[in-house]
Design a protein around this motif. Structure first.
Motif, short mmCIF file in Angstrom:
data_model
loop_
_atom_site.label_atom_id
_atom_site.label_comp_id
_atom_site.label_asym_id
_atom_site.label_seq_id
_atom_site.Cartn_x
_atom_site.Cartn_y
_atom_site.Cartn_z
N ALA A 49 43.06 3.87 7.95
CA ALA A 49 43.33 2.70 9.35
C ALA A 49 42.60 1.56 9.97
O ALA A 49 42.98 0.88 10.67
CB ALA A 49 43.23 4.34 9.91
N ALA A 50 41.34 1.85 9.56
CA ALA A 50 40.77 0.37 10.50
C ALA A 50 40.84 -0.10 9.79
O ALA A 50 40.60 -1.05 10.05
CB ALA A 50 39.41 1.37 10.21
N HIS A 51 41.56 -0.41 8.27
CA HIS A 51 42.15 -1.55 7.27
C HIS A 51 43.21 -2.07 7.91
O HIS A 51 43.29 -3.11 7.63
CB HIS A 51 41.48 -1.77 5.63
N LEU A 52 44.09 -1.02 8.40
CA LEU A 52 45.29 -1.72 8.24
C LEU A 52 45.75 -2.26 10.13
O LEU A 52 46.49 -3.10 10.50
CB LEU A 52 46.38 -0.25 8.44
N LYS A 53 44.34 -1.53 10.76
CA LYS A 53 44.58 -2.35 12.14
C LYS A 53 44.34 -3.82 12.77
O LYS A 53 45.39 -3.97 13.25
CB LYS A 53 43.16 -1.76 12.31
N PRO A 54 43.55 -4.86 11.79
CA PRO A 54 43.74 -5.47 11.84
C PRO A 54 44.93 -6.40 11.00
O PRO A 54 45.53 -7.60 12.24
CB PRO A 54 42.29 -6.43 11.49
N GLU A 68 36.81 -9.63 0.06
CA GLU A 68 36.59 -10.88 0.38
C GLU A 68 37.74 -11.91 0.87
O GLU A 68 36.98 -13.10 0.44
CB GLU A 68 37.12 -11.65 -1.25
N ASP A 69 38.28 -11.57 1.32
CA ASP A 69 39.60 -12.92 2.10
C ASP A 69 40.29 -11.89 3.30
O ASP A 69 41.84 -11.34 2.52
CB ASP A 69 39.89 -13.42 1.60
N ASN A 70 39.50 -11.69 4.33
CA ASN A 70 40.10 -10.22 5.06
C ASN A 70 40.41 -11.53 6.57
O ASN A 70 41.30 -10.99 7.77
CB ASN A 70 39.19 -9.57 5.64
#
Length: 341
Positions: A206-211, A322-324
């Motif tokens: 969930a935290a990774h999908l938020k942005p 690496e690339d967010n």
């Protein structure tokens, strides 16, 4: 079309100077992105991402002379330099080409059952080809007029304006719809649909999908507002050109802001910075892995490609940062297939 006087046109120096400044910045960003993209794509040239930067670069370069001349001559509608508006029409064609690339990218990301034929790449290429040749004919008509206002009063320009309004509505609607269809499965995955109740990976996922979700939402809102604003302004322009009222409104600084700067520059900047921002700030090559279809009812092995890939499994969760900065890859083949809703 009614005849319009050149009197009361306002001061164009500020408008021209502002446009020159904004489009020079756009050219620099697009040129930088065009050159840096191959490094982020493992040496590949003319990928979808690079083609987007190229279309924006050509668009801004063709439109720049219009603002320079307006700033120097302090006139627009009564200008005898009709070639500047001819270049603007060609720039408009490349603007739509850049939107076609976004439409195609987002449609490739939408699950197969949700795709619309009108938004797919072959149809978009055909539409752009027809519009480009129509614009070329408009260039010929425009340069043979005495002033820009004379061109505005031709039947061709009336048809061109209506066609442009419809094309704006189509592309903005296509991108907004595709973005919404991408958001639905992401929300479902983020909320843990199909995951076990006590799955410890849910908070990390969930935290990774938020942005990612935030970026798509911002772009959809910006595109929707910009498209609606542009459509309204073109409708107003048609009504003004067909009346005997003052032509000041569509030559004033306020007009340029709401009809030109906001609808074109705002979404373009949004796509370059939010979707492709990683290209502008990083040099190292990114490796994008193909991703299988995601089953919303089976999250035992979930993968999602966002150029900084992460892999989620019940045994192991390893985020890669690496690339967010961007969330859609440069190659159609590597785009994720999201679940059907």
């Amino acid at each position: 079309m009614a005849k319009h006087s050149c009197e009361g046109g306002g001061d164009f120096t500020f408008t021209g100077a502002l446009g020159t400044f904004l489009f020079c910045i756009l050219i620099l960003i697009a040129f930088s992105g065009f050159l840096r993209t191959p490094r982020a794509a493992g040496g590949k040239w003319f990928t979808a991402k690079q083609n987007y930067f190229l279309a924006v670069l050509v668009m801004a370069t063709l439109d720049l002379p219009r603002y320079l001349i307006v700033a120097m001559d302090n006139e627009y509608g009564c200008s005898r330099k009709t070639w500047i508006y001819a270049l603007h029409m060609l720039a408009n064609a490349f603007f739509f080409s850049s939107y076609s690339i976004i439409c195609s990218l987002w449609q490739e990301t939408v699950a197969g059952g949700r795709k619309i034929t009108l938004f797919t790449r072959p149809v978009l290429v055909t539409f752009n080809g027809i519009f480009f040749f129509f614009s070329l004919f408009g260039v010929w008509v425009c340069v043979h007029q005495e002033t820009i206002f004379d061109f505005f009063e031709t039947t061709f320009y009336a048809v061109y304006t209506v066609l442009t309004a419809c094309k704006n509505l189509f592309f903005f609607a296509a991108i907004s719809w595709s973005g919404f269809q991408i958001l639905l499965p992401l929300y479902m995955v983020r909320c843990g649909s199909g995951l076990e109740e006590n799955d410890e990976n849910v908070p990390n996922l969930a935290a990774h999908l938020k942005p990612i979700i935030f970026k798509i939402k911002v772009l959809v809102v910006v595109v929707s507002i910009s498209g609606l604003l542009r459509f309204i302004m073109l409708c107003i322009k048609i009504s003004i050109l067909d009346s005997t009222s003052s032509s000041y409104w569509f030559t004033s600084p306020a007009w340029w802001v709401f009809d030109d700067f906001v609808p074109r520059l705002l979404p373009t900047a949004g796509f370059m910075l939010l979707m492709f921002g990683s290209v502008l700030v990083r040099h190292k090559s990114q490796v994008v892995q193909p991703v299988p279809d995601i089953d919303p009812n089976d999250h035992s092995q979930l993968e999602f490609s966002i150029e900084g890939n992460f892999h989620d499994s019940k045994e192991n969760f390893e985020p890669h940062h690496e690339d967010n900065d961007s969330f859609i890859s440069e190659d159609y083949s590597s785009l994720p297939s999201l679940p059907h809703m």
